[in-house]
Design a protein around this motif. Sequence first.
Motif, mmCIF file in Angstrom:
data_model
loop_
_atom_site.group_PDB
_atom_site.id
_atom_site.type_symbol
_atom_site.label_atom_id
_atom_site.label_comp_id
_atom_site.label_asym_id
_atom_site.label_seq_id
_atom_site.Cartn_x
_atom_site.Cartn_y
_atom_site.Cartn_z
ATOM 1 N N VAL A 122 0.960 -1.309 0.006
ATOM 2 C CA VAL A 122 0.170 -0.006 -0.018
ATOM 3 C C VAL A 122 0.828 1.172 -0.141
ATOM 4 O O VAL A 122 0.628 2.060 -0.944
ATOM 5 C CB VAL A 122 -0.990 0.050 1.137
ATOM 6 C CG1 VAL A 122 -1.825 1.288 1.307
ATOM 7 C CG2 VAL A 122 -1.994 -1.098 1.037
ATOM 8 N N PHE A 123 1.896 1.194 0.918
ATOM 9 C CA PHE A 123 2.703 2.462 0.868
ATOM 10 C C PHE A 123 3.699 2.569 0.043
ATOM 11 O O PHE A 123 3.792 3.831 -0.700
ATOM 12 C CB PHE A 123 3.293 2.699 2.519
ATOM 13 C CG PHE A 123 2.026 3.181 3.450
ATOM 14 C CD1 PHE A 123 1.799 4.527 3.642
ATOM 15 C CD2 PHE A 123 1.438 2.089 4.284
ATOM 16 C CE1 PHE A 123 1.174 5.166 4.509
ATOM 17 C CE2 PHE A 123 0.387 2.764 4.995
ATOM 18 C CZ PHE A 123 0.140 3.863 5.148
ATOM 19 N N GLU A 124 4.573 1.526 -0.015
ATOM 20 C CA GLU A 124 5.744 1.728 -1.083
ATOM 21 C C GLU A 124 5.323 1.772 -2.559
ATOM 22 O O GLU A 124 5.819 2.448 -3.490
ATOM 23 C CB GLU A 124 6.846 0.834 -0.650
ATOM 24 C CG GLU A 124 7.173 0.747 0.808
ATOM 25 C CD GLU A 124 8.517 1.501 0.983
ATOM 26 O OE1 GLU A 124 9.363 1.498 0.038
ATOM 27 O OE2 GLU A 124 8.924 1.685 2.177
ATOM 28 N N VAL A 125 4.333 0.842 -2.913
ATOM 29 C CA VAL A 125 3.998 0.542 -4.248
ATOM 30 C C VAL A 125 3.080 1.439 -4.599
ATOM 31 O O VAL A 125 3.184 2.157 -5.601
ATOM 32 C CB VAL A 125 3.765 -0.931 -4.296
ATOM 33 C CG1 VAL A 125 2.958 -1.075 -5.826
ATOM 34 C CG2 VAL A 125 5.067 -1.970 -4.152
ATOM 35 N N ALA A 126 1.827 1.594 -3.930
ATOM 36 C CA ALA A 126 0.737 2.398 -4.467
ATOM 37 C C ALA A 126 0.972 3.829 -4.167
ATOM 38 O O ALA A 126 0.765 4.546 -5.128
ATOM 39 C CB ALA A 126 -0.651 1.916 -3.781
ATOM 40 N N PHE A 127 1.226 4.213 -2.906
ATOM 41 C CA PHE A 127 1.391 5.584 -2.653
ATOM 42 C C PHE A 127 2.654 6.113 -2.947
ATOM 43 O O PHE A 127 2.893 7.388 -2.742
ATOM 44 C CB PHE A 127 0.939 5.916 -0.941
ATOM 45 C CG PHE A 127 -0.499 5.819 -0.922
ATOM 46 C CD1 PHE A 127 -1.234 5.681 -1.661
ATOM 47 C CD2 PHE A 127 -0.844 5.409 0.529
ATOM 48 C CE1 PHE A 127 -2.518 5.739 -1.411
ATOM 49 C CE2 PHE A 127 -2.159 5.386 0.773
ATOM 50 C CZ PHE A 127 -3.179 5.388 -0.079
ATOM 51 N N LYS A 128 3.882 5.398 -3.000
ATOM 52 C CA LYS A 128 5.158 5.947 -3.164
ATOM 53 C C LYS A 128 5.668 6.632 -1.929
ATOM 54 O O LYS A 128 6.282 7.731 -2.089
ATOM 55 C CB LYS A 128 5.249 6.641 -4.298
ATOM 56 C CG LYS A 128 4.731 6.237 -5.710
ATOM 57 C CD LYS A 128 5.733 4.915 -6.321
ATOM 58 C CE LYS A 128 5.719 4.444 -7.596
ATOM 59 N NZ LYS A 128 5.084 3.324 -7.340
#
Length: 142
Positions: A122-128
């Motif tokens: 969620v944080f690293e891949v989707a939201f960067k």
Amino acid sequence: MFDTRSGALPTDAAGVPGGLRGGWYPFWSAAVVALAGVVVAVRSLRSTQADEGVFKDRGALAELVRFILPMAVATYLMSDKLLGFYLASGAYVAYYAGVVARYRWYWALLAGAAIPLIVYLVFEVAFKAFLPKSAFYPTTPF
């Protein structure tokens, strides 16, 4: 404040506006937390309070220490130079599920691996939005 293009989108490195700053997602998530706080405060003021206090005996205080102390250790271990966010939170979730909540060991290990993986996606891949990495970061993605 309500512009959905300004917050929680990919960074502007690819020519797309975004990044983590004020916008739709941060505003409404904070609004939901504030509303939940108001509901809890109103319910606590309307309900009758117990005569024996918050902690009935030493066992209740020991339960609180069993919850708070490992959380403080996990928070310390989340620094960049130690275990980082993903490894420390996975270890904490596995500990809590196995020791405190008394789940079977395989469910505790599964939760300790699955929850940080979902948070990573969620944080690293989707939201960067990059969270603290471990000392093993050059060789592992976490």
